[in-house]
Scaffold this active site. Sequence first.
Site, PDB file in Angstrom:
ATOM      1  N   GLY A  31       0.806  -1.219   0.000  1.00 58.70           N
ATOM      2  CA  GLY A  31       0.000   0.000   0.000  1.00 58.70           C
ATOM      3  C   GLY A  31       0.838   1.267   0.000  1.00 58.70           C
ATOM      4  O   GLY A  31       2.048   1.229  -0.236  1.00 58.70           O
ATOM      5  N   HIS A  34       2.057   4.850  -4.983  1.00 63.77           N
ATOM      6  CA  HIS A  34       2.670   5.961  -5.715  1.00 63.77           C
ATOM      7  C   HIS A  34       2.853   5.487  -7.153  1.00 63.77           C
ATOM      8  O   HIS A  34       2.478   4.351  -7.501  1.00 63.77           O
ATOM      9  CB  HIS A  34       3.989   6.373  -5.050  1.00 63.77           C
ATOM     10  CG  HIS A  34       4.938   5.239  -4.805  1.00 63.77           C
ATOM     11  ND1 HIS A  34       5.468   4.464  -5.827  1.00 63.77           N
ATOM     12  CD2 HIS A  34       5.445   4.708  -3.661  1.00 63.77           C
ATOM     13  CE1 HIS A  34       6.267   3.543  -5.325  1.00 63.77           C
ATOM     14  NE2 HIS A  34       6.263   3.653  -3.995  1.00 63.77           N
ATOM     15  N   HIS A  37       4.113   1.866  -7.854  1.00 64.86           N
ATOM     16  CA  HIS A  37       3.085   0.819  -7.768  1.00 64.86           C
ATOM     17  C   HIS A  37       2.172   0.868  -8.999  1.00 64.86           C
ATOM     18  O   HIS A  37       1.826  -0.170  -9.563  1.00 64.86           O
ATOM     19  CB  HIS A  37       2.210   1.025  -6.525  1.00 64.86           C
ATOM     20  CG  HIS A  37       2.934   0.916  -5.214  1.00 64.86           C
ATOM     21  ND1 HIS A  37       3.127   1.995  -4.387  1.00 64.86           N
ATOM     22  CD2 HIS A  37       3.501  -0.140  -4.587  1.00 64.86           C
ATOM     23  CE1 HIS A  37       3.772   1.608  -3.295  1.00 64.86           C
ATOM     24  NE2 HIS A  37       4.022   0.313  -3.387  1.00 64.86           N
ATOM     25  N   GLN A  61       8.097  -9.057   7.591  1.00 66.38           N
ATOM     26  CA  GLN A  61       9.294  -8.520   6.947  1.00 66.38           C
ATOM     27  C   GLN A  61       9.830  -7.257   7.609  1.00 66.38           C
ATOM     28  O   GLN A  61      10.747  -6.626   7.105  1.00 66.38           O
ATOM     29  CB  GLN A  61       9.062  -8.328   5.449  1.00 66.38           C
ATOM     30  CG  GLN A  61       8.055  -7.268   5.074  1.00 66.38           C
ATOM     31  CD  GLN A  61       7.689  -7.374   3.598  1.00 66.38           C
ATOM     32  OE1 GLN A  61       7.018  -8.312   3.174  1.00 66.38           O
ATOM     33  NE2 GLN A  61       8.157  -6.420   2.790  1.00 66.38           N
ATOM     34  N   GLY A 150       9.140  -4.472  -8.631  1.00 64.41           N
ATOM     35  CA  GLY A 150       9.920  -3.311  -9.067  1.00 64.41           C
ATOM     36  C   GLY A 150      11.416  -3.542  -8.910  1.00 64.41           C
ATOM     37  O   GLY A 150      11.865  -4.108  -7.910  1.00 64.41           O
ATOM     38  N   GLN A 156      15.350  -7.896  -3.565  1.00 62.72           N
ATOM     39  CA  GLN A 156      14.084  -8.606  -3.354  1.00 62.72           C
ATOM     40  C   GLN A 156      13.645  -9.307  -4.642  1.00 62.72           C
ATOM     41  O   GLN A 156      13.216 -10.475  -4.623  1.00 62.72           O
ATOM     42  CB  GLN A 156      13.021  -7.599  -2.906  1.00 62.72           C
ATOM     43  CG  GLN A 156      11.618  -8.143  -2.886  1.00 62.72           C
ATOM     44  CD  GLN A 156      10.633  -7.127  -2.336  1.00 62.72           C
ATOM     45  OE1 GLN A 156      10.573  -6.901  -1.131  1.00 62.72           O
ATOM     46  NE2 GLN A 156       9.863  -6.501  -3.205  1.00 62.72           N
ATOM     47  N   SER A 188       9.054   6.002  -3.244  1.00 59.21           N
ATOM     48  CA  SER A 188       9.002   5.034  -2.161  1.00 59.21           C
ATOM     49  C   SER A 188       7.906   5.462  -1.203  1.00 59.21           C
ATOM     50  O   SER A 188       7.723   6.672  -0.972  1.00 59.21           O
ATOM     51  CB  SER A 188      10.347   5.017  -1.414  1.00 59.21           C
ATOM     52  OG  SER A 188      10.192   4.379  -0.153  1.00 59.21           O
TER      53      SER A 188
HETATM   54  P1  AMP Z   1       5.966  -2.100  -1.502  1.00 61.40           P
HETATM   55  O1  AMP Z   1       4.550  -1.642  -1.393  1.00 61.40           O
HETATM   56  O2  AMP Z   1       6.964  -1.087  -1.064  1.00 61.40           O
HETATM   57  O3  AMP Z   1       6.195  -3.467  -0.918  1.00 61.40           O
HETATM   58  O4  AMP Z   1       6.237  -2.261  -3.051  1.00 61.40           O
HETATM   59  C1  AMP Z   1       5.404  -3.055  -3.857  1.00 61.40           C
HETATM   60  C2  AMP Z   1       6.074  -3.242  -5.188  1.00 61.40           C
HETATM   61  O5  AMP Z   1       6.296  -1.969  -5.796  1.00 61.40           O
HETATM   62  C3  AMP Z   1       7.463  -3.915  -5.066  1.00 61.40           C
HETATM   63  O6  AMP Z   1       7.621  -4.854  -6.116  1.00 61.40           O
HETATM   64  C4  AMP Z   1       8.407  -2.748  -5.228  1.00 61.40           C
HETATM   65  O7  AMP Z   1       9.660  -3.127  -5.772  1.00 61.40           O
HETATM   66  C5  AMP Z   1       7.641  -1.878  -6.206  1.00 61.40           C
HETATM   67  N1  AMP Z   1       8.120  -0.497  -6.158  1.00 61.40           N
HETATM   68  C6  AMP Z   1       8.314   0.259  -5.052  1.00 61.40           C
HETATM   69  N2  AMP Z   1       8.821   1.468  -5.400  1.00 61.40           N
HETATM   70  C7  AMP Z   1       8.954   1.445  -6.752  1.00 61.40           C
HETATM   71  C8  AMP Z   1       9.427   2.389  -7.713  1.00 61.40           C
HETATM   72  N3  AMP Z   1       9.872   3.602  -7.358  1.00 61.40           N
HETATM   73  N4  AMP Z   1       9.433   2.023  -9.008  1.00 61.40           N
HETATM   74  C9  AMP Z   1       8.989   0.792  -9.397  1.00 61.40           C
HETATM   75  N5  AMP Z   1       8.525  -0.127  -8.543  1.00 61.40           N
HETATM   76  C10 AMP Z   1       8.507   0.192  -7.237  1.00 61.40           C
END
Ligand code: AMP
Length: 308
Positions: A31, A34, A37, A61, A150, A156, A188
């Site tokens: 969640g 941005h 996502h 995690q 991402g 990861q 982020s």
């Molecule tokens: P998270 O919600 O932070 O766990 O991220 C969910 C997914 O979004 C993961 O696969 C991240 O690698 C990806 N993600 C987070 N930030 C970015 C970004 N700036 N650009 C592309 N993918 C992203």
Amino acid sequence: MRTVRTVAELRSALGAARGAGRTVGLVPTMGGFHAGHLSLMRAARKENDVVVVSLFVNPAQFGPGEDLDSYPRDEAADAALAEAEAVDLLFAPSADEVYPAGFSTRVTVSGLTDVLDGDPERRGAAHFAGVTTMVAKLLNMVGPDAAYFGQKDAQQALVIQRMARDLDLPARIEVRPTVREPDGLALSSRNAYLTPPERDRALSLSRALAAAEATVGAGERSAGPVLAAAHAELERADVEPEYLELRCATDLSPVERVNGSTLLAVAARVGRARLIDNTVLSTHPGGKPPGDPPRKRSSGDPSRKELI
Ligand code: AMP
């Protein structure tokens, strides 16, 4: 878009689509949506008949002292953003649904999880065990044809690709480029913690990567000068990296010379935010090699809104 909260609801919502042979794409998230996502949702939308986005802040995690309690949570805002990307299902389970009483299984990937963020001095391998256990569960819950991650979380993504390969998990693991603000800051969810002056200092991470890229672009291949150029950018902003390392982009082994597949990864704390960023350094004259490799696409279905 429908929001479902249990595995039973999820499976029943997907049953008809799957029975009709439709492809399913999954975007796992915690969640705080941005543009990073949203880019994964768009990729999943383009390449699959049905798109599932999971939304779960996974306690397994987060380490002790990390930001589990303060992690940005706004399900209503996230649901509106996902709906605008034509996502079909938002899977937002409770912690009890994901980790029922007596839960006692872990999926771990060794080797790749001992370095960078997995170093015991940093987040540690337990962080990645939390990620891989959760992603393995999501892949089993949803049964997607493809799951989207991402490059922003490069380690990861490699760990998940290795898990899927080693365990013969049938989903394709798709890794998509890091989305950045116009000034270079990688998007982020944790950027929300930054005050304006901290945000300026946080820019030094992407500047450090750019400085290393420029150094490699000028012909330098030795780790020392490439890292020195990156360090200088961090120092100028008074940012002390937790790590700034060159590693093989496919197996994370340390490298002394930059070749066509070298990852430069950085982590640093800026104010309350622990930030990570990375780039795969290009040794092609003039920068990044042109274009991504072609990807398998499924045919779009204009009537997909009725599929679920
Ligand atoms: P998270 O919600 O932070 O766990 O991220 C969910 C997914 O979004 C993961 O696969 C991240 O690698 C990806 N993600 C987070 N930030 C970015 C970004 N700036 N650009 C592309 N993918 C992203």
